[in-house]
Design a protein around this motif. Structure first.
Motif, PDB file in Angstrom:
ATOM      1  N   ASN A 162      12.983 -11.824   2.737  1.00 32.20           N
ATOM      2  CA  ASN A 162      12.611 -11.247   1.440  1.00 32.20           C
ATOM      3  C   ASN A 162      12.728 -12.230   0.289  1.00 32.20           C
ATOM      4  OD1 ASN A 162      12.933  -8.012   1.961  1.00 32.20           O
ATOM      5  ND2 ASN A 162      14.412  -9.168   3.173  1.00 32.20           N
ATOM      6  N   HIS A 163      11.900 -12.027  -0.735  1.00 32.47           N
ATOM      7  CA  HIS A 163      12.121 -12.671  -2.033  1.00 32.47           C
ATOM      8  C   HIS A 163      11.662 -11.650  -3.068  1.00 32.47           C
ATOM      9  CE1 HIS A 163      11.226 -16.160  -5.066  1.00 32.47           C
ATOM     10  NE2 HIS A 163      12.314 -15.455  -5.368  1.00 32.47           N
ATOM     11  N   TRP A 164      12.629 -10.868  -3.559  1.00 31.98           N
ATOM     12  CA  TRP A 164      12.294  -9.757  -4.437  1.00 31.98           C
ATOM     13  C   TRP A 164      12.011 -10.212  -5.865  1.00 31.98           C
ATOM     14  CZ3 TRP A 164      16.497  -5.589  -2.776  1.00 31.98           C
ATOM     15  CH2 TRP A 164      16.257  -5.230  -1.440  1.00 31.98           C
ATOM     16  N   SER A 165      11.425  -9.306  -6.638  1.00 34.31           N
ATOM     17  CA  SER A 165      11.008  -9.626  -8.014  1.00 34.31           C
ATOM     18  C   SER A 165      12.171 -10.109  -8.886  1.00 34.31           C
ATOM     19  CB  SER A 165      10.396  -8.387  -8.667  1.00 34.31           C
ATOM     20  OG  SER A 165       9.280  -7.967  -7.916  1.00 34.31           O
ATOM     21  N   SER A 166      11.851 -11.073  -9.741  1.00 32.99           N
ATOM     22  CA  SER A 166      12.900 -11.684 -10.563  1.00 32.99           C
ATOM     23  C   SER A 166      13.328 -10.781 -11.717  1.00 32.99           C
ATOM     24  CB  SER A 166      12.420 -13.030 -11.100  1.00 32.99           C
ATOM     25  OG  SER A 166      11.792 -12.840 -12.343  1.00 32.99           O
ATOM     26  N   ARG A 167      14.407 -11.196 -12.363  1.00 28.88           N
ATOM     27  CA  ARG A 167      14.939 -10.451 -13.509  1.00 28.88           C
ATOM     28  C   ARG A 167      14.411 -11.014 -14.824  1.00 28.88           C
ATOM     29  NH1 ARG A 167      21.403  -9.661 -12.538  1.00 28.88           N
ATOM     30  NH2 ARG A 167      21.301  -8.225 -10.769  1.00 28.88           N
ATOM     31  N   ARG A 168      13.376 -11.837 -14.748  1.00 30.84           N
ATOM     32  CA  ARG A 168      12.941 -12.567 -15.948  1.00 30.84           C
ATOM     33  C   ARG A 168      12.742 -11.682 -17.174  1.00 30.84           C
ATOM     34  NH1 ARG A 168       9.016 -15.521 -13.681  1.00 30.84           N
ATOM     35  NH2 ARG A 168      10.597 -16.643 -12.559  1.00 30.84           N
ATOM     36  N   GLU A 169      12.146 -10.497 -16.982  1.00 35.08           N
ATOM     37  CA  GLU A 169      11.940  -9.623 -18.169  1.00 35.08           C
ATOM     38  C   GLU A 169      13.153  -8.732 -18.422  1.00 35.08           C
ATOM     39  OE1 GLU A 169       8.971  -8.847 -15.705  1.00 35.08           O
ATOM     40  OE2 GLU A 169       8.533 -10.921 -16.303  1.00 35.08           O
ATOM     41  N   GLY A 170      14.276  -9.054 -17.794  1.00 36.72           N
ATOM     42  CA  GLY A 170      15.481  -8.248 -18.006  1.00 36.72           C
ATOM     43  C   GLY A 170      15.870  -7.530 -16.726  1.00 36.72           C
ATOM     44  N   GLU A 171      17.178  -7.454 -16.494  1.00 40.57           N
ATOM     45  CA  GLU A 171      17.678  -6.865 -15.247  1.00 40.57           C
ATOM     46  C   GLU A 171      17.303  -5.396 -15.134  1.00 40.57           C
ATOM     47  OE1 GLU A 171      21.945  -5.676 -13.251  1.00 40.57           O
ATOM     48  OE2 GLU A 171      21.942  -7.200 -14.819  1.00 40.57           O
ATOM     49  N   LYS A 172      17.552  -4.639 -16.183  1.00 43.54           N
ATOM     50  CA  LYS A 172      17.267  -3.196 -16.154  1.00 43.54           C
ATOM     51  C   LYS A 172      15.760  -2.930 -16.112  1.00 43.54           C
ATOM     52  CE  LYS A 172      20.969  -0.808 -15.777  1.00 43.54           C
ATOM     53  NZ  LYS A 172      21.189  -1.427 -14.464  1.00 43.54           N
ATOM     54  N   GLU A 173      15.015  -3.710 -16.905  1.00 45.28           N
ATOM     55  CA  GLU A 173      13.557  -3.507 -17.002  1.00 45.28           C
ATOM     56  C   GLU A 173      12.861  -3.745 -15.667  1.00 45.28           C
ATOM     57  OE1 GLU A 173      15.020  -4.437 -21.044  1.00 45.28           O
ATOM     58  OE2 GLU A 173      15.512  -5.057 -19.023  1.00 45.28           O
ATOM     59  N   THR A 174      13.453  -4.593 -14.824  1.00 43.86           N
ATOM     60  CA  THR A 174      12.775  -4.960 -13.566  1.00 43.86           C
ATOM     61  C   THR A 174      13.432  -4.332 -12.339  1.00 43.86           C
ATOM     62  OG1 THR A 174      14.179  -6.935 -13.493  1.00 43.86           O
ATOM     63  CG2 THR A 174      11.991  -7.197 -14.464  1.00 43.86           C
ATOM     64  N   GLU A 175      14.484  -3.554 -12.572  1.00 42.10           N
ATOM     65  CA  GLU A 175      15.241  -2.991 -11.449  1.00 42.10           C
ATOM     66  C   GLU A 175      14.358  -2.171 -10.500  1.00 42.10           C
ATOM     67  OE1 GLU A 175      19.563  -1.005 -11.213  1.00 42.10           O
ATOM     68  OE2 GLU A 175      18.091   0.317 -12.134  1.00 42.10           O
ATOM     69  N   TYR A 176      13.420  -1.404 -11.078  1.00 37.96           N
ATOM     70  CA  TYR A 176      12.567  -0.532 -10.246  1.00 37.96           C
ATOM     71  C   TYR A 176      11.784  -1.347  -9.210  1.00 37.96           C
ATOM     72  CZ  TYR A 176       8.276  -1.927 -12.715  1.00 37.96           C
ATOM     73  OH  TYR A 176       7.218  -2.651 -13.209  1.00 37.96           O
ATOM     74  N   ARG A 178      12.793  -4.059  -7.610  1.00 40.05           N
ATOM     75  CA  ARG A 178      13.659  -4.410  -6.477  1.00 40.05           C
ATOM     76  C   ARG A 178      14.013  -3.179  -5.654  1.00 40.05           C
ATOM     77  NH1 ARG A 178      14.821  -7.544 -10.684  1.00 40.05           N
ATOM     78  NH2 ARG A 178      16.591  -6.306 -11.419  1.00 40.05           N
ATOM     79  N   ILE A 179      14.103  -2.030  -6.325  1.00 43.29           N
ATOM     80  CA  ILE A 179      14.362  -0.790  -5.578  1.00 43.29           C
ATOM     81  C   ILE A 179      13.137  -0.438  -4.718  1.00 43.29           C
ATOM     82  CG2 ILE A 179      14.638   1.717  -5.911  1.00 43.29           C
ATOM     83  CD1 ILE A 179      16.832   0.979  -7.967  1.00 43.29           C
ATOM     84  N   THR A 180      11.953  -0.686  -5.258  1.00 43.06           N
ATOM     85  CA  THR A 180      10.717  -0.471  -4.478  1.00 43.06           C
ATOM     86  C   THR A 180      10.733  -1.361  -3.236  1.00 43.06           C
ATOM     87  OG1 THR A 180       9.508   0.011  -6.517  1.00 43.06           O
ATOM     88  CG2 THR A 180       8.176  -0.503  -4.587  1.00 43.06           C
ATOM     89  N   ALA A 181      11.134  -2.626  -3.416  1.00 46.25           N
ATOM     90  CA  ALA A 181      11.187  -3.563  -2.283  1.00 46.25           C
ATOM     91  C   ALA A 181      12.218  -3.094  -1.250  1.00 46.25           C
ATOM     92  CB  ALA A 181      11.520  -4.969  -2.772  1.00 46.25           C
ATOM     93  N   ALA A 182      13.367  -2.609  -1.740  1.00 45.57           N
ATOM     94  CA  ALA A 182      14.420  -2.117  -0.830  1.00 45.57           C
ATOM     95  C   ALA A 182      13.873  -0.962   0.012  1.00 45.57           C
ATOM     96  CB  ALA A 182      15.641  -1.671  -1.624  1.00 45.57           C
TER      97      ALA A 182
END
Length: 316
Positions: A162-176, A178-182
């Motif tokens: 895996n290489h999940w989406s980065s937090r570049r736009e903010g950890e909370k803003e991009t959390e969804y 990484r949860i989708t990837a999980a």
């Protein structure tokens, strides 16, 4: 324990933008060309291959003299760079083969798996895409998830890279994202367990989340996996450093049947970050942090902004 017991290292390494020096009109690789501001020249490319090869060949060396049997990689551009890497000075003797598929990631970077074909016999490989949309309903293309199945010591194991989406736009803003990837990984695990209730599964990657993040907890719980990196991570230890704090985004999780030791089976024998002194900045304010290839546009000539991580399996 018999004397012929063997220790196998399985590793994961985000190798920080391994791009070749040719322009690919289909991807955003313009930063990594001889003519770009980063001046990514043949000499720099070869230096990076040599350095990465020297690291990969030594991961896990504290407990075994053999290079890893498999190495999951993140941030590779294409098959060319993989073939140059496995043929580079420090790896050519190791006889690595690789599995790689091009994904539709916007940056043109993919995951891949290096493996020693004389020890790990690949039987199947496929990819799963992570479907993401931004707030305007536009598809956001990211790295595919790679599944490689094969036999190690005649035991079938399934490795999910895996290489999940980065937090570049903010950890909370991009959390969804990484949860989708999980959730995609959970569905792959479910599929594997449906085919074989006792499937032995290894999930590795740069998750862009720490061991205590929601996405990793979801993975652990839903797929009944064990994450040894929960206890590896500490204030002084991680795989990458941000604002002088250690994150452990790179992790390897395993199905719990790796703890069942029978006379014939591979069992879990430890996990760690490979943060050998040579891989770190050796002086200045970033001392001890990963020695990177670039900081911004400035060439440093290091390895990567991540340390590799690894687990070891032992047969009795």
């Amino acid at each position: 324990m018999s004397n012929n017991s063997k220790t196998y290292t399985l590793a994961f390494y985000n190798i920080e933008n391994l791009f070749d020096i040719k322009n690919d009109p289909l991807t955003n690789d313009d930063d990594f060309l001889p003519t770009s501001r980063k001046r990514w020249t043949s000499k720099r490319y070869k230096n990076k291959l040599r350095k990465l090869g020297s690291v990969i060949s030594k991961i896990g060396e504290e407990n075994t003299d053999a290079a890893p049997v498999v190495v999951g990689l993140a941030e590779v551009e294409n098959k060319t760079v993989l073939s140059d890497l496995v043929r580079s000075k420090n790896l050519i003797e190791e006889n690595y083969s690789y599995v790689h598929y091009d994904s539709s990631d916007e940056r043109g970077i993919d995951v891949a798996l290096l493996y020693k074909s004389d020890v790990f016999k690949v039987e199947n490989s496929e990819t799963f895409s992570v479907y993401l949309q931004n707030e305007f309903g536009v598809q956001d293309y990211t790295r595919d998830i790679l599944l490689v199945q094969g036999k190690l010591e005649n035991e079938k194991i399934s490795i999910i890279v895996n290489h999940w989406s980065s937090r570049r736009e903010g950890e909370k803003e991009t959390e969804y994202k990484r949860i989708t990837a999980a959730n995609v990984v959970n569905s792959v695990v479910k599929m594997l367990k449906k085919e074989d209730a006792n499937a032995r599964i290894i999930v590795m990657g740069d998750f862009n989340d720490n061991p205590n993040s929601k996405s990793l907890s979801l993975l652990e719980k839903e797929s009944n996996l064990y994450n040894p990196f929960k206890t590896v991570w500490s204030r002084d230890k991680g795989s990458l450093n941000h604002n002088f704090g250690w994150n452990l985004f790179d992790q390897i999780l395993i199905s719990t049947n790796f703890f069942e030791s029978s006379k014939s089976s591979l069992s879990f024998n430890g996990a760690n970050v490979f943060n050998n002194k040579n891989l770190t900045q050796y002086h200045g304010k970033y001392k001890g942090q990963p020695f990177r290839t670039y900081v911004g546009k400035k060439y440093k000539g290091g390895y990567s902004d991540h340390f590799p991580v690894y687990i070891q399996l032992k047969n009795p």
